[in-house]
Design a protein around this motif. Structure first.
Motif, PDB file in Angstrom:
ATOM      1  N   ILE A  97       9.005  -5.384   1.259  1.00 17.31           N
ATOM      2  CA  ILE A  97       7.642  -4.476   1.101  1.00 17.31           C
ATOM      3  C   ILE A  97       6.699  -5.446   1.395  1.00 17.31           C
ATOM      4  O   ILE A  97       5.597  -4.921   2.022  1.00 17.31           O
ATOM      5  N   ILE A  98       6.501  -6.423   0.549  1.00 13.50           N
ATOM      6  CA  ILE A  98       5.208  -7.367   0.695  1.00 13.50           C
ATOM      7  C   ILE A  98       5.231  -7.605   2.440  1.00 13.50           C
ATOM      8  O   ILE A  98       4.102  -7.437   2.799  1.00 13.50           O
ATOM      9  N   LEU A  99       5.945  -8.213   3.049  1.00 11.99           N
ATOM     10  CA  LEU A  99       5.872  -8.479   4.591  1.00 11.99           C
ATOM     11  C   LEU A  99       5.710  -7.109   5.353  1.00 11.99           C
ATOM     12  O   LEU A  99       4.605  -7.387   6.242  1.00 11.99           O
ATOM     13  N   HIS A 100       6.171  -5.941   5.049  1.00 16.65           N
ATOM     14  CA  HIS A 100       5.842  -4.932   5.629  1.00 16.65           C
ATOM     15  C   HIS A 100       4.228  -4.454   5.630  1.00 16.65           C
ATOM     16  O   HIS A 100       3.557  -4.299   6.559  1.00 16.65           O
ATOM     17  N   GLU A 101       3.896  -4.567   4.276  1.00 15.49           N
ATOM     18  CA  GLU A 101       2.322  -4.310   3.715  1.00 15.49           C
ATOM     19  C   GLU A 101       1.677  -5.219   4.567  1.00 15.49           C
ATOM     20  O   GLU A 101       0.317  -4.861   4.724  1.00 15.49           O
ATOM     21  N   LEU A 102       1.907  -6.599   4.519  1.00 14.74           N
ATOM     22  CA  LEU A 102       1.250  -7.582   5.253  1.00 14.74           C
ATOM     23  C   LEU A 102       0.951  -7.229   6.736  1.00 14.74           C
ATOM     24  O   LEU A 102      -0.239  -7.611   7.361  1.00 14.74           O
ATOM     25  N   GLY A 103       1.836  -6.579   7.331  1.00 13.43           N
ATOM     26  CA  GLY A 103       1.774  -6.300   8.739  1.00 13.43           C
ATOM     27  C   GLY A 103       0.912  -5.196   9.020  1.00 13.43           C
ATOM     28  O   GLY A 103       0.222  -5.095  10.108  1.00 13.43           O
ATOM     29  N   HIS A 104       0.580  -4.454   7.528  1.00  7.64           N
ATOM     30  CA  HIS A 104      -0.626  -3.365   8.016  1.00  7.64           C
ATOM     31  C   HIS A 104      -2.064  -3.903   7.637  1.00  7.64           C
ATOM     32  O   HIS A 104      -3.254  -3.951   8.164  1.00  7.64           O
ATOM     33  N   PHE A 105      -2.205  -5.097   6.776  1.00  8.16           N
ATOM     34  CA  PHE A 105      -3.260  -5.661   5.993  1.00  8.16           C
ATOM     35  C   PHE A 105      -3.800  -6.639   6.961  1.00  8.16           C
ATOM     36  O   PHE A 105      -5.082  -6.618   7.009  1.00  8.16           O
ATOM     37  N   ILE A 106      -3.105  -7.712   7.500  1.00  6.45           N
ATOM     38  CA  ILE A 106      -3.657  -8.618   8.530  1.00  6.45           C
ATOM     39  C   ILE A 106      -4.450  -7.928   9.647  1.00  6.45           C
ATOM     40  O   ILE A 106      -5.655  -8.136  10.025  1.00  6.45           O
ATOM     41  N   PRO A 107      -4.110  -7.019  10.470  1.00  5.23           N
ATOM     42  CA  PRO A 107      -4.550  -6.518  11.590  1.00  5.23           C
ATOM     43  C   PRO A 107      -5.902  -5.543  11.005  1.00  5.23           C
ATOM     44  O   PRO A 107      -6.964  -5.588  11.694  1.00  5.23           O
ATOM     45  N   ALA A 108      -5.951  -5.265   9.842  1.00  4.46           N
ATOM     46  CA  ALA A 108      -6.790  -4.162   9.433  1.00  4.46           C
ATOM     47  C   ALA A 108      -8.136  -5.083   9.050  1.00  4.46           C
ATOM     48  O   ALA A 108      -9.082  -4.812   9.174  1.00  4.46           O
ATOM     49  N   LYS A 109      -7.658  -6.334   8.341  1.00  3.24           N
ATOM     50  CA  LYS A 109      -8.571  -7.428   7.858  1.00  3.24           C
ATOM     51  C   LYS A 109      -9.309  -7.906   9.406  1.00  3.24           C
ATOM     52  O   LYS A 109     -10.466  -8.178   9.485  1.00  3.24           O
ATOM     53  N   LEU A 110      -8.542  -8.097  10.374  1.00  4.85           N
ATOM     54  CA  LEU A 110      -8.748  -8.740  11.678  1.00  4.85           C
ATOM     55  C   LEU A 110      -9.879  -7.746  12.336  1.00  4.85           C
ATOM     56  O   LEU A 110     -10.882  -8.346  13.071  1.00  4.85           O
ATOM     57  N   PHE A 111      -9.653  -6.587  12.239  1.00  2.00           N
ATOM     58  CA  PHE A 111     -10.635  -5.483  12.836  1.00  2.00           C
ATOM     59  C   PHE A 111     -11.634  -5.000  11.888  1.00  2.00           C
ATOM     60  O   PHE A 111     -12.386  -4.037  12.002  1.00  2.00           O
ATOM     61  N   LYS A 112     -11.737  -5.891  10.794  1.00  4.23           N
ATOM     62  CA  LYS A 112     -12.780  -5.652   9.990  1.00  4.23           C
ATOM     63  C   LYS A 112     -13.030  -4.298   9.026  1.00  4.23           C
ATOM     64  O   LYS A 112     -13.878  -3.391   8.992  1.00  4.23           O
ATOM     65  N   THR A 113     -11.698  -3.705   8.746  1.00  6.16           N
ATOM     66  CA  THR A 113     -11.582  -2.583   8.289  1.00  6.16           C
ATOM     67  C   THR A 113     -11.084  -2.885   6.525  1.00  6.16           C
ATOM     68  O   THR A 113     -10.408  -3.893   6.287  1.00  6.16           O
ATOM     69  N   ARG A 114     -11.799  -2.177   5.915  1.00  5.25           N
ATOM     70  CA  ARG A 114     -11.683  -2.496   4.292  1.00  5.25           C
ATOM     71  C   ARG A 114     -10.294  -2.252   3.772  1.00  5.25           C
ATOM     72  O   ARG A 114      -9.759  -1.124   4.035  1.00  5.25           O
ATOM     73  N   VAL A 115      -9.710  -3.051   3.072  1.00  5.57           N
ATOM     74  CA  VAL A 115      -8.606  -2.502   2.104  1.00  5.57           C
ATOM     75  C   VAL A 115      -8.682  -2.720   1.048  1.00  5.57           C
ATOM     76  O   VAL A 115      -9.085  -3.644   0.347  1.00  5.57           O
ATOM     77  N   GLU A 116      -8.582  -1.770   0.174  1.00  5.49           N
ATOM     78  CA  GLU A 116      -9.051  -1.302  -1.188  1.00  5.49           C
ATOM     79  C   GLU A 116      -7.900  -1.732  -1.981  1.00  5.49           C
ATOM     80  O   GLU A 116      -8.156  -2.636  -3.237  1.00  5.49           O
ATOM     81  N   LYS A 117      -6.745  -1.670  -1.748  1.00  3.18           N
ATOM     82  CA  LYS A 117      -5.601  -1.928  -2.435  1.00  3.18           C
ATOM     83  C   LYS A 117      -4.489  -2.616  -1.758  1.00  3.18           C
ATOM     84  O   LYS A 117      -4.027  -2.181  -0.694  1.00  3.18           O
ATOM     85  N   PHE A 118      -3.562  -3.661  -2.397  1.00  4.97           N
ATOM     86  CA  PHE A 118      -2.419  -4.162  -1.675  1.00  4.97           C
ATOM     87  C   PHE A 118      -1.324  -4.083  -3.049  1.00  4.97           C
ATOM     88  O   PHE A 118      -1.595  -5.068  -3.902  1.00  4.97           O
TER      89      PHE A 118
ATOM     90  N   PRO B 288       9.657   1.076  -8.818  1.00  5.61           N
ATOM     91  CA  PRO B 288      10.140   0.290  -7.451  1.00  5.61           C
ATOM     92  C   PRO B 288      10.708   0.947  -6.302  1.00  5.61           C
ATOM     93  O   PRO B 288      11.688   0.975  -5.987  1.00  5.61           O
ATOM     94  N   LEU B 289       9.819   1.791  -6.066  1.00  3.11           N
ATOM     95  CA  LEU B 289      10.201   2.888  -4.548  1.00  3.11           C
ATOM     96  C   LEU B 289       9.619   2.265  -3.289  1.00  3.11           C
ATOM     97  O   LEU B 289       9.836   3.102  -2.529  1.00  3.11           O
ATOM     98  N   GLY B 290       8.877   1.313  -3.352  1.00  4.26           N
ATOM     99  CA  GLY B 290       8.388   0.859  -2.277  1.00  4.26           C
ATOM    100  C   GLY B 290       6.876   0.148  -2.619  1.00  4.26           C
ATOM    101  O   GLY B 290       6.835  -0.348  -3.665  1.00  4.26           O
ATOM    102  N   GLY B 291       6.052   0.163  -1.715  1.00  2.00           N
ATOM    103  CA  GLY B 291       4.727  -0.380  -1.923  1.00  2.00           C
ATOM    104  C   GLY B 291       3.786  -0.011  -0.878  1.00  2.00           C
ATOM    105  O   GLY B 291       3.953   1.204  -0.068  1.00  2.00           O
ATOM    106  N   TYR B 292       2.447  -0.285  -1.086  1.00  2.03           N
ATOM    107  CA  TYR B 292       1.283   0.378  -0.032  1.00  2.03           C
ATOM    108  C   TYR B 292       0.175  -0.461  -0.075  1.00  2.03           C
ATOM    109  O   TYR B 292      -0.103  -1.478  -1.168  1.00  2.03           O
ATOM    110  N   VAL B 293      -0.703  -0.280   1.235  1.00  2.00           N
ATOM    111  CA  VAL B 293      -1.812  -0.778   1.042  1.00  2.00           C
ATOM    112  C   VAL B 293      -2.813   0.483   1.363  1.00  2.00           C
ATOM    113  O   VAL B 293      -2.453   1.279   2.165  1.00  2.00           O
ATOM    114  N   LYS B 294      -4.060   0.466   0.549  1.00  2.00           N
ATOM    115  CA  LYS B 294      -4.813   1.577   0.508  1.00  2.00           C
ATOM    116  C   LYS B 294      -5.995   1.074   1.471  1.00  2.00           C
ATOM    117  O   LYS B 294      -6.819   0.261   1.055  1.00  2.00           O
TER     118      LYS B 294
END
Length: 446
Positions: A18-39, A65-71
């Motif tokens: 879950i953590i690595l999957h959400e990092l896959g969304h989080f890192i490019p979002a940050k690289l493209f200067k997109t705000r991530v409100e929750k991890f 414990p059914l998953g995780g998310y980045v907002k």
């Protein structure tokens, strides 16, 4: 203690994925200067177990414990934050970014899943190598442990030559999965080769019998312990049966057949005891048993006794890369075939779809890093493939709409995306209920 070990492996594997999957969304979002409100690891419905805000992002652990998310700001996701979407778009929001950047952000999670699986397989090839028995060394054929296999025409002593036209070079853990997915199997039975056509509903037939290996290496009959009411005090733990009633009893299946044919009789036997053949007399019960609990031998002991030649192939780090990539590719293709079977009503494979209980049960009750990483790699592939399905609310649904936007030049309206998200959410809940309902049904019927 077994439950604690299984649960620990299950939660560790799930958390890592879950953590690595959400990092896959989080890192490019940050690289493209997109705000991530929750991890978040796990879902924080109503409240969180832990949370801490660092910069503009709140990091936390939920209780469900059914998953995780980045907002991600300005994105229509499971949070369904309509108030934010009603405001004018801001430059740091997801909806304000070019379509190609949004596509990369959405594909980040599954990309990490696939990369992780391949890295694990490369690492396992380097650390553990490959242990197998050459198929040509199974001189006396295989052991069929499921009656469904006998029903379709494969019995103990037969040799598996090829599966779907692919020659079986080595007998290993993958062999059983290949059999389950097969359309036809070429075997050698009593010196004659014949092709077995696998029934369409083979998986459904298997589900009606005990789980375990369909095909295994033939094993000797080893005495594990003597039952208190046994009449065979001449037997001792670790004895290995060699002959019974003058007949060869090299394998467990041979012993069972001889005992069944001599119910209630007293017969002669030869056992291997302390590496010496010892003749004894045994009494067969009316049920065709010896009053003992069968034991087992590890693969190295079987090799010393001359049953099998076990091969271990070790790899350098550079050699392990193509080996790991090939194994990852095979697992990915294999899971694709499984999904195809599940979505084909004729196979009835959908009956075997499992939820969290099924995933929990595949972990061993004793800690094994090799088993843990192997299962984690498989689950990572499953998570990646499932998330790519074109269902709204999954990454694949977002990707589908983004590809439409890139090709057509037209962006779907926020209202359409909100409705699609709700439909997808309902579908996911239905799938979740179906999968976990299957687990409950199997547990009740077991």
């Amino acid at each position: 203690m077994d439950i604690v070990i299984k649960l620990s492996q299950f939660l560790l594997s799930l958390s890592l994925l879950i953590i690595l999957h959400e990092l896959g969304h989080f890192i490019p979002a940050k690289l493209f200067k997109t705000r991530v409100e929750k991890f978040y690891l796990f879902f924080d419905v109503k409240y969180s177990l832990l949370k801490k805000k660092i910069g503009e992002t709140e990091y936390g652990i939920g209780w469900l414990p059914l998953g995780g998310y980045v907002k991600i700001s300005g994105m229509i996701d499971e949070s369904m934050d309509k108030e934010q979407m009603a405001l004018p778009p801001q430059p740091w929001e997801f909806r304000s970014k070019p379509a190609w950047q949004r596509l990369i952000i959405m594909l980040g999670g599954v990309t990490v899943n696939f990369i992780l699986a391949f890295i694990i397989y490369i690492g396992m090839a380097f650390v553990y190598g490959d242990t197998y028995i050459a198929n040509s060394d199974l001189k006396d054929g295989v052991w069929i442990t499921n009656p469904v296999m006998e029903k379709i025409g494969i019995k103990t002593g037969d040799k598996i030559i090829s599966i779907d036209g692919q020659k079986i070079e080595n007998f290993d853990d993958d062999t059983n999965m290949k059999v389950i997915m097969a359309k036809e199997i070429l075997i050698e039975s009593n010196g004659q080769q014949k092709t077995i056509k696998m029934p369409t509903d083979f998986v459904d037939q298997l589900s009606k019998h005990e789980k375990g290996f369909l095909i295994d290496t033939r094993m000797p009959f080893v005495i594990g312990s003597i039952q208190d009411d046994s009449q065979n005090t001449s037997l001792k733990p670790k004895d290995l049966l060699v002959t019974l009633n003058g007949q060869e009893a090299k394998y467990y299946d041979q012993v069972k057949a001889i005992l069944s044919a001599n119910k209630g009789k007293t017969i002669q036997a030869v056992v291997l005891r302390d590496l010496k053949q010892t003749p004894i007399t045994v009494k067969v019960s009316a049920k065709g048993t010896l009053g003992v609990v069968a034991g087992g031998l590890d693969i190295k002991s079987l090799e010393k006794l001359g049953y099998y030649k076990v091969s271990t192939k070790e790899y350098t780090f550079l050699e392990s890369i193509p080996v790991g990539l090939a194994k990852g590719k095979d697992r990915l293709i294999g899971y694709g075939k499984q999904l195809k079977m599940i979505f084909n009503p004729e196979t009835k494979a959908y009956k075997q779809v499992g939820g969290f209980a099924a995933i929990y049960n595949i972990f061993p009750s004793s800690w094994s890093w090799e088993a843990f990483w192997n299962i984690t790699a498989i689950l990572s592939i499953m998570l990646g493939v499932m998330n790519l399905l074109p269902i709204p609310a999954l990454d694949g649904g977002h990707v589908m709409f983004l590809l439409y936007e890139i090709v057509s030049g037209k962006k779907p309206s926020d209202k359409f995306l909100e409705n699609a998200q709700m439909v997808g959410f309902v579908l996911l809940i239905a799938l979740l209920l179906f999968a976990n309902g299957n687990d409950i049904y199997k547990a009740i019927m077991k």
